[in-house]
Structures are given as C-alpha cells and as structure tokens.
Write a protein that holds these residues in place. Sequence first.
Motif, short mmCIF file in Angstrom:
data_model
loop_
_atom_site.label_atom_id
_atom_site.label_comp_id
_atom_site.label_asym_id
_atom_site.label_seq_id
_atom_site.Cartn_x
_atom_site.Cartn_y
_atom_site.Cartn_z
N VAL A 1 25.73 -25.01 76.05
CA VAL A 1 26.94 -23.89 75.90
C VAL A 1 27.28 -23.27 74.47
CG1 VAL A 1 28.87 -22.07 75.79
CG2 VAL A 1 27.58 -23.40 78.01
N ARG A 2 27.70 -24.47 73.77
CA ARG A 2 27.83 -24.62 72.72
C ARG A 2 25.83 -23.88 71.68
NH1 ARG A 2 28.15 -23.94 67.78
NH2 ARG A 2 29.02 -24.77 65.85
N GLU A 3 25.28 -24.69 72.15
CA GLU A 3 23.48 -24.76 71.19
C GLU A 3 23.04 -23.17 71.61
OE1 GLU A 3 21.71 -27.92 72.34
OE2 GLU A 3 22.45 -28.65 70.38
N ALA A 4 24.15 -22.43 72.75
CA ALA A 4 23.23 -21.07 73.03
C ALA A 4 24.42 -20.32 72.10
CB ALA A 4 23.60 -21.09 74.61
N LEU A 5 24.95 -20.34 71.54
CA LEU A 5 25.89 -19.91 70.29
C LEU A 5 26.15 -20.10 69.28
CD1 LEU A 5 28.52 -19.69 73.34
CD2 LEU A 5 28.12 -17.16 72.53
N PRO A 6 24.98 -19.98 68.26
CA PRO A 6 25.18 -20.52 66.97
C PRO A 6 26.20 -20.08 65.82
CG PRO A 6 23.32 -19.78 67.05
CD PRO A 6 23.48 -20.26 68.50
N GLY A 7 26.23 -18.13 66.18
CA GLY A 7 26.83 -17.62 65.42
C GLY A 7 28.45 -18.38 65.30
N VAL A 8 29.42 -18.93 66.43
CA VAL A 8 30.74 -18.24 66.57
C VAL A 8 31.60 -18.99 65.33
CG1 VAL A 8 30.99 -19.04 69.09
CG2 VAL A 8 30.48 -21.41 68.16
N LYS A 9 32.47 -18.58 65.10
CA LYS A 9 33.78 -19.18 63.94
C LYS A 9 34.14 -19.97 64.12
CE LYS A 9 37.34 -16.38 62.10
NZ LYS A 9 37.28 -15.12 61.68
N MET A 10 34.19 -20.35 65.36
CA MET A 10 34.80 -21.51 65.51
C MET A 10 34.69 -22.40 67.54
SD MET A 10 39.26 -22.12 65.24
CE MET A 10 39.34 -21.18 63.53
N VAL A 11 35.16 -24.00 67.37
CA VAL A 11 34.48 -24.30 68.83
C VAL A 11 35.41 -25.48 68.80
CG1 VAL A 11 32.93 -25.43 69.86
CG2 VAL A 11 31.92 -24.35 68.49
N ALA A 12 36.07 -25.43 69.66
CA ALA A 12 37.39 -26.46 70.60
C ALA A 12 37.34 -26.41 71.53
CB ALA A 12 38.75 -25.77 70.51
N GLY A 13 37.42 -27.58 72.10
CA GLY A 13 37.49 -28.54 73.67
C GLY A 13 38.39 -29.99 73.56
N ASP A 14 38.13 -29.78 74.94
CA ASP A 14 38.69 -30.85 76.12
C ASP A 14 37.97 -31.70 77.34
OD1 ASP A 14 40.80 -31.71 77.59
OD2 ASP A 14 41.03 -29.84 79.14
N THR A 15 38.39 -32.39 76.83
CA THR A 15 37.39 -33.33 77.93
C THR A 15 38.30 -34.31 79.05
OG1 THR A 15 35.88 -35.06 78.17
CG2 THR A 15 37.43 -35.60 76.03
N LEU B 1 28.90 -37.10 75.25
CA LEU B 1 30.32 -36.39 74.92
C LEU B 1 30.21 -36.74 73.35
CD1 LEU B 1 33.24 -35.61 75.17
CD2 LEU B 1 33.99 -37.92 75.12
N LEU B 2 30.24 -37.98 72.08
CA LEU B 2 30.00 -37.78 70.96
C LEU B 2 29.11 -37.10 70.26
CD1 LEU B 2 29.26 -41.93 70.45
CD2 LEU B 2 31.71 -40.63 70.21
N LYS B 3 28.00 -36.46 71.44
CA LYS B 3 27.27 -35.36 70.68
C LYS B 3 27.80 -34.31 70.54
CE LYS B 3 22.80 -37.48 72.40
NZ LYS B 3 22.29 -37.37 73.39
N VAL B 4 29.07 -34.03 71.16
CA VAL B 4 30.35 -32.54 71.64
C VAL B 4 30.56 -32.52 70.31
CG1 VAL B 4 31.17 -30.66 72.77
CG2 VAL B 4 29.81 -32.31 74.38
N LEU B 5 31.50 -34.13 70.09
CA LEU B 5 32.93 -33.97 69.18
C LEU B 5 31.81 -33.52 67.41
CD1 LEU B 5 34.15 -37.31 70.30
CD2 LEU B 5 34.53 -34.73 70.93
N ARG B 6 30.96 -34.06 67.62
CA ARG B 6 30.04 -33.87 66.16
C ARG B 6 30.50 -32.30 66.18
NH1 ARG B 6 26.97 -38.67 67.01
NH2 ARG B 6 25.37 -37.72 68.33
N GLU B 7 30.62 -32.11 67.17
CA GLU B 7 29.74 -29.93 66.79
C GLU B 7 31.83 -29.19 66.99
OE1 GLU B 7 27.03 -27.55 67.05
OE2 GLU B 7 26.56 -29.82 66.94
N GLU B 8 32.67 -29.78 66.71
CA GLU B 8 33.98 -29.46 67.65
C GLU B 8 34.80 -29.29 66.21
OE1 GLU B 8 35.38 -31.02 70.57
OE2 GLU B 8 34.53 -30.00 72.10
N ASP B 9 35.51 -28.20 66.43
CA ASP B 9 36.07 -27.97 65.16
C ASP B 9 38.11 -28.56 64.84
OD1 ASP B 9 35.18 -26.17 62.99
OD2 ASP B 9 34.62 -25.12 64.84
#
Length: 314
Positions: A131-145, A157-165
């Motif tokens: 989902v993150r890769e489908a939305l390259p233009g977002v201003k901010m990414v937050a996440g839970d796990t 999970l480590l790959k996603v964490l690199r993408e998170e603000d």
Amino acid sequence: MSILVVGSVAFDTLTTPSGQRKKILGGAATHFSLAASFFTQVRVVGVVGNDFTAEHEAVMTRKGVDTSGIEHANGLSFHWTGSYEGTMSEAKTLGTDLNVFGSFDPKIPESYKESDYLFLANIDPVLQLRVREALPGVKMVAGDTMNYWIADHRENLLKVLREEDILIISDGEARLLTGEHNLVTAARKVMELGPKSLVIKHGEYGATAYFSERSFAGSGRLTPFRAPALPIETVVDPTGAGDSFAGGFYGYIASQPELTPQVFRTALFYGGVMGSFAVERFGTERLQEATREEIDARFQVFRELSHLDLESAA
Ligand code: AMP
C-alpha cells in the motif's frame, strides 16, 4: 487533508468483566477511522464478507468516513475472539478466524490516490509495504504492528519501518522489536530502524513520544514528551483503545497545516482522549456517540491532569 487507512474491518467476540458481546463491529481500521473522523476526512481500505451489512458500513459513513475502498468478498468477515481479565491491560486471543481477510489484497480506489496521510494499521507488513508503494506521493506515513509480525515476520517488517515517519506501538512491542528492556534505549534503536519519530503506548498509563534528529527539520533531537491517560473507574472493554488512540493522534496531525513539535505533543493528548472514550463501552459503541464538544471538554481535563502551575503555587 485526508488519511487513507488500511487494516482490519472485523467482527469481535469479546468477554470482559463487564459482560460479553458476540460478533460486534470491530477491527483496527474501524476503530482508527471512527476516532480520526472527528478531526479529518478518512478513507478506508479493507475487506469484509457477506455478513457485513449496510448498517455496519453506515456506522462509518455516518461519521463521514469514505468506505468505498472496503472490498466486499464472498465469505465471512475476519472474526476475532478475545477476553480480558484482572488488570485488563492485555487481551487474551481465543480465536482468529481470518476468513476473507486471509487472502486480502488491498485495492486502492482511484479517488483515494490523492490522500495526504497514510496509516498502516496492524496487518501483514507485506501488505503494508504494498500500500505504501502504491501511494508514493503521500506527505506522511504512520504505522502500527503487533508481536506476531515482530517475532515471525521480522525481515518484512523491517522493510516497512524504513518507510515510516511515525511508528505507534506499545512498550512491550518496542521491547520485543529491539531486545532492550530500557525504553529510552529501545526507542533509540527503533528509530535507527527507520521511523523518524516513535510513539510508545503505555496502556492505561499514557504514551511517550521519542524524537530523532529527523523528526522536525532543523530542530535537532528533542527531549521525549509524555502525555497522560485518564484514570477511569469503569473500563468496560479495552478493545480498540490503541487504534482509537492512533486515530485521535494522527487525525489531529492531519488537521493541522504542518507537523511541529507542538502539534505532535497536542496530538498525543487527543490520542489519549479518544482512547479514553473507546474503553468506556463495548466495541465502537462509545465512539459512535461521542461529540466534538465532549472531545474538547475531555481534552481540557487531560491538560489539567498534568498541569503544574508554579505561579499559583508560589
Ligand atoms: P487494539 O485493541 O487497539 O489493539 O485493536 C483491537 C482490534 O484489532 C480488534 O477490533 C480486532 O478486530 C483487531 N485485531 C485483532 N487481531 C488482529 C490481527 N491479527 N490482525 C488484524 N486485526 C486484528
């Protein structure tokens, strides 16, 4: 400003010291959306089955939540069974019937592509990343796990964490992720994995934000900030408290023109406010009825809870 949230839309069967409810509306994305809807436009990406009725969907749409990204698949919706005992600080999972959620492949409607803020609720990190890769233009990414992904799907999970603000997790999850018991050390190590800022939830005791040099341009590393939780006498059902916290927190951030240290700290208070409503009744019942006036009144209570006025004490 709008938030796109991807996560579970579910039915929960819950047992707490206050009683039992069978197959009531739940799911991380549901709790998050309802809480965030008081602050900003929310769009949901998820999947449900034939048992999810128009009335269930209306719980979200009545609050202005856009549910056109909830796919209706043939089968039953995700069904989680849990119980709480004693301190009620942790749910005991009695059953996880994935049903249509087991083959969930998030599809993002064209109308969602312009979303400014992305929230990756607790789902398989492979899907979070997609989902993150489908939305390259977002201003901010937050996440839970959750523990399961940390323990058994670490590489993904480590790959996603690199993408998170901003990562929002519990203290137990921060410890599991880093192998560090000390939360200051754990926080530093989590942020070394990618997130610019980290919110660690302490259940009924509030939440602490940790910052890195990358949290806010030009401000260096700020000291951590702790927001309280409201001492509540009647905790009926803690389910969804964490997601409601995240919804209030991120919803407030999305409603502001830019993320400043002050906005971040205020958002932690709104997170606490929404979490405190969530636990007062079963499932989404309390958030369905909450009003903006009640939210603002409780925000003031939160301020008073931790306000030390040295002037008047002198
Ligand atoms: P919280 O109490 O905020 O941690 O979130 C509880 C919500 O998460 C419940 O409404 C459940 O439907 C949902 N949930 C429980 N287990 C899972 C899971 N493995 N994946 C996704 N959602 C889940």
